[in-house]
Write an enzyme that holds these catalytic residues in place. Structure first.
Site, mmCIF file in Angstrom:
data_model
loop_
_atom_site.group_PDB
_atom_site.id
_atom_site.type_symbol
_atom_site.label_atom_id
_atom_site.label_comp_id
_atom_site.label_asym_id
_atom_site.label_seq_id
_atom_site.Cartn_x
_atom_site.Cartn_y
_atom_site.Cartn_z
ATOM 1 N N GLY A 172 0.704 -1.272 0.106
ATOM 2 C CA GLY A 172 -0.185 -0.076 -0.082
ATOM 3 C C GLY A 172 1.090 1.151 -0.093
ATOM 4 N N ARG A 212 1.218 -5.741 -4.957
ATOM 5 C CA ARG A 212 1.049 -6.516 -3.785
ATOM 6 C C ARG A 212 1.776 -7.908 -4.177
ATOM 7 N NH1 ARG A 212 -0.456 -4.474 0.607
ATOM 8 N NH2 ARG A 212 -2.131 -2.845 0.635
ATOM 9 N N ASP A 258 5.470 -7.831 6.012
ATOM 10 C CA ASP A 258 5.822 -9.227 4.902
ATOM 11 C C ASP A 258 6.760 -8.854 4.032
ATOM 12 O OD1 ASP A 258 3.885 -10.607 6.358
ATOM 13 O OD2 ASP A 258 2.195 -10.204 5.064
ATOM 14 N N LYS A 313 8.032 0.632 5.513
ATOM 15 C CA LYS A 313 7.182 1.431 5.188
ATOM 16 C C LYS A 313 5.625 1.078 5.486
ATOM 17 C CE LYS A 313 4.303 -0.148 2.476
ATOM 18 N NZ LYS A 313 3.552 -0.780 1.821
ATOM 19 N N THR A 314 4.791 1.776 5.767
ATOM 20 C CA THR A 314 3.173 1.399 6.150
ATOM 21 C C THR A 314 2.507 2.377 6.974
ATOM 22 O OG1 THR A 314 1.497 -0.159 6.519
ATOM 23 C CG2 THR A 314 3.476 -0.198 7.848
ATOM 24 N N ASP A 367 -0.055 2.064 8.398
ATOM 25 C CA ASP A 367 -0.588 1.198 9.673
ATOM 26 C C ASP A 367 0.102 1.412 10.764
ATOM 27 O OD1 ASP A 367 -2.174 0.729 7.566
ATOM 28 O OD2 ASP A 367 -1.711 -1.631 7.748
ATOM 29 N N LYS A 385 -26.297 17.767 15.524
ATOM 30 C CA LYS A 385 -27.574 17.002 15.062
ATOM 31 C C LYS A 385 -27.181 15.698 14.571
ATOM 32 C CE LYS A 385 -27.964 18.899 10.411
ATOM 33 N NZ LYS A 385 -28.929 19.392 9.573
ATOM 34 N N MET A 429 -8.467 3.524 8.473
ATOM 35 C CA MET A 429 -7.696 2.227 7.845
ATOM 36 C C MET A 429 -6.619 1.939 9.066
ATOM 37 S SD MET A 429 -6.310 2.591 4.171
ATOM 38 C CE MET A 429 -7.253 1.856 2.594
ATOM 39 N N GLY A 430 -5.770 0.756 8.676
ATOM 40 C CA GLY A 430 -4.802 0.492 9.480
ATOM 41 C C GLY A 430 -4.889 -0.819 9.671
ATOM 42 N N ARG A 431 -5.427 -1.661 9.082
ATOM 43 C CA ARG A 431 -5.631 -3.117 8.997
ATOM 44 C C ARG A 431 -5.862 -3.703 10.352
ATOM 45 N NH1 ARG A 431 -4.023 -6.030 4.443
ATOM 46 N NH2 ARG A 431 -2.667 -4.536 3.263
ATOM 47 N N GLU A 489 -10.133 -0.125 11.536
ATOM 48 C CA GLU A 489 -10.558 -0.873 10.332
ATOM 49 C C GLU A 489 -10.673 -2.427 10.739
ATOM 50 O OE1 GLU A 489 -9.029 -0.982 5.865
ATOM 51 O OE2 GLU A 489 -7.473 -1.329 7.268
ATOM 52 N N GLU A 501 -7.737 8.683 1.584
ATOM 53 C CA GLU A 501 -7.530 10.121 1.591
ATOM 54 C C GLU A 501 -6.247 10.498 1.986
ATOM 55 O OE1 GLU A 501 -9.891 8.457 2.638
ATOM 56 O OE2 GLU A 501 -11.758 9.068 1.978
ATOM 57 N N GLY A 502 -5.503 9.551 2.810
ATOM 58 C CA GLY A 502 -4.294 10.042 3.310
ATOM 59 C C GLY A 502 -2.870 9.325 2.777
ATOM 60 N N ARG A 503 -3.346 8.117 2.279
ATOM 61 C CA ARG A 503 -2.158 7.415 1.685
ATOM 62 C C ARG A 503 -1.223 8.151 0.718
ATOM 63 N NH1 ARG A 503 -3.318 1.087 0.765
ATOM 64 N NH2 ARG A 503 -4.041 2.091 -1.504
#
Ligand code: FBP
Length: 553
Positions: free
Chosen positions: A81, A145, A176, A202-203, A205, A242, A250-252, A311, A425-427
């Site tokens: 990701g 992947r 992984d 990297k990630t 998460d 209201k 996200m974050g697996r 998530e 939105e953030g990746r």
């Protein structure tokens, strides 16, 4: 290509480099290492790359012969990701290789590890690299992947590496991918292939971290983007008064992102999966916990609020885990029979086939979620948990509980909901200064590990809550982070995944304040990431990291 004014200004940003990486650099070898667990098994599986020492780079002061001054050809792969900062790892690696020798070359394998196996690559020239400095995304070479796990793939890769005269491969990935990078490193040493393999953490998460890897890159930026959005929603909900907003993040499996966003924004509620598992909480208990906060606030005229949901939550709720196991098992053996049943009858059919306890849980789920549990399966036949709309599940179930309480006269408020899922939105956001600097230093360090002939290491930058000048750069043997775990029915060496620690400072800080946040309105509005301005606004690391390193927030 048209660029925004911010993109143009940001391209000129020069990431801060630790002073240890400036000028002539010497390598200092530390202590020999051991894997975190299962030492005998891991040693047997990695006879050539086990037990290597920790490495640290220091300013040499005088010219040193440790750096290889001949040109070096290296390859780079982005795996998995997207995470903000990947382009800066590559630009740091490129600049490092060029500093070693101006004729060094960097090749990028396209669309992830598959590019190595299928021989799809480009040479990354200075012109290309300059286009991508300090930008988000992985689009410079794309990501994928494909898993590098079998010798046939390694041998195919070796052919192209030899053809391009590549001495080292840098694999930028999560736990992984870095595990596989280490297996590849070991394979190439055993084969005497003359190829080094270096990993980079990297990630978004945040679950690839340990004593020697402070954080995975991208976590900082992604959490800042989500926190900005959550803050905006909180201002909206505190203005309109209201809606209850149910926000999945996200974050697996790990709840690091949800926890960090909670620390940054102080929502009314944040569920932490690791706590749910530790306390063996049922779905009904979680629903009741949220409903109680809604009822309390409703009694005080506050019919609004925010709920953060990690998530992976559903997998950590014991009764849901047991239900999903039975569903996976049943549908693996009766897929055709199930598919032949009329869609409107499938729910009743499933209830009739499940064991009594699971049938009861399944029957209590809203229609949509029950359907998702039987439909969306991955190639291994498992429910795709990331597709389950937990935010809707909880919103609906809390609504049902409140309606019941209303009938019983226990609840008097109004309950209307909005649901959100923040992930993509953030990746690929433009990296924060923290990630821009951290990533550049990770890439630059990788070039030095290569120049010093190292393989089976992960590039490591530590001390990152201090000013970048004082960051510590080095390498950590990947085997040091490994243990044996059951994967697809067999025991495999893998990097230990870091879940939220309930005895850690980030969780304890959150837990000590959450009861007040649930009742009062204590929202914090972090606003957008700032790239230019005072250091306390632009250069702050994540709250998680600050707390883990004993700092105050
Ligand atoms: P990595 O572990 O590969 O970095 O991916 C992180 C992640 O963003 C998870 O948070 C999320 O569950 C998953 O990727 C989504 O995957 P995809 O990009 O394939 O939809």
């Amino acid at each position: 290509m048209k660029k925004s004014p911010l993109q143009i200004a940001r391209a000129a940003y020069q990431p801060k480099l630790p002073k240890a990486l400036k000028g002539q650099v010497k390598l200092v070898e530390g202590e020999k290492t051991q894997s975190v667990a299962d030492q005998n098994e891991i040693q047997k599986l990695f006879p050539n790359t086990y037990g290597m020492p920790l490495l640290k780079f220091e300013t040499a002061g005088v010219s040193t012969s440790l750096n290889d001054h001949r040109p070096i050809n290296a390859g780079v792969i982005l795996s998995g990701g997207q995470a903000p900062g990947g382009h800066n790892v590559i630009s740091g690696l490129f600049d490092g290789l060029k500093a070693i020798h101006k004729d060094s070359k960097l090749y990028g394998f396209l669309m992830g590890p598959g590019g190595l196996v299928d021989h799809n690559y480009i040479e990354l020239t200075a012109e290309i690299i300059d286009e991508y400095r300090n930008t988000g995304g992985f689009d410079i070479i794309g990501s994928g992947r494909t898993k590098l796990e079998d010798p046939e793939q390694y041998d195919k890769g070796l052919k192209i590496l030899k053809k391009l005269d590549i001495k080292a491969l840098v694999i930028i990935g999560g736990d992984d991918s870095n595990t596989n990078a280490c297996v590849l490193a070991e394979y190439y040493v055993a084969k005497n292939a003359g190829i080094q393999v270096i990993g980079c953490p990297k990630t978004i998460d945040g679950d690839l971290k340990n004593e020697m890897i402070e954080t995975s890159f991208g976590f900082d930026t992604a959490c800042k983007v989500y926190s900005e959005l959550i803050g905006n929603i909180q201002r909206d909900c505190n203005s309109a008064r209201k809606y209850w907003h149910f926000i999945k993040l996200m974050g697996r499996s790990a709840s690091h992102i949800a926890l960090e966003c909670a620390l940054q924004t102080q929502p009314n509620i944040c569920i932490i999966s690791e706590e749910v598992e530790a306390k063996q909480q049922s779905l009904d208990e979680i629903v009741a916990y949220i409903a109680e906060a809604v009822a309390y606030r409703g009694k005080n005229g506050k019919n609004f609020g925010t709920v953060l949901i990690p998530e992976g939550l559903i997998e950590f709720i014991p009764e849901m885990r047991v239900l999903m196991d039975e569903l996976n098992d049943y549908l693996a053996h009766h897929a055709e029979e199930f598919a032949a049943i009329d869609k409107n009858e499938q729910r009743a059919y499933m209830i009739s086939k499940l064991s009594p306890k699971n049938a009861e849980v399944y029957a209590s789920l809203p229609e949509g979620v029950a359907r998702q549990l039987t439909l969306d399966r991955d190639p291994h036949g498992n429910v795709q948990v990331s597709l389950i709309e937990t935010e809707k599940l909880l919103a609906e179930m809390v609504g049902a509980k409140l309606a019941q309480w209303k009938k019983e006269g226990k609840y008097i408020g109004k309950f209307a909901t909005q649901v959100h899922f923040f992930g993509y939105e953030g990746r690929c956001a433009a990296p924060s200064n923290y990630d821009a600097d951290y990533c550049y230093a990770l890439g630059y360090t990788a070039s030095l590990l290569i120049a010093n002939g190292k393989t089976g290491y992960i590039s490591s930058i530590r001390n990152t809550t201090e000013s970048a000048e004082n960051w510590i750069a080095g390498g950590v043997p990947t085997t040091m982070m490994m243990n044996m775990e059951r994967r697809h029915g067999a025991m495999k060496p893998v990097i230990q995944k870091a879940l939220v620690r309930l005895d850690g400072a980030p969780f304890k800080t959150f837990a000590s304040q959450r009861d007040v946040w649930a009742k009062e309105t204590c929202y914090v509005y972090p606003g957008p990431i700032q790239y230019f301005g005072p250091t306390e606004v632009c250069d702050q690391p994540s709250q998680t990291l600050l707390l883990e390193q004993g700092k105050t927030i």
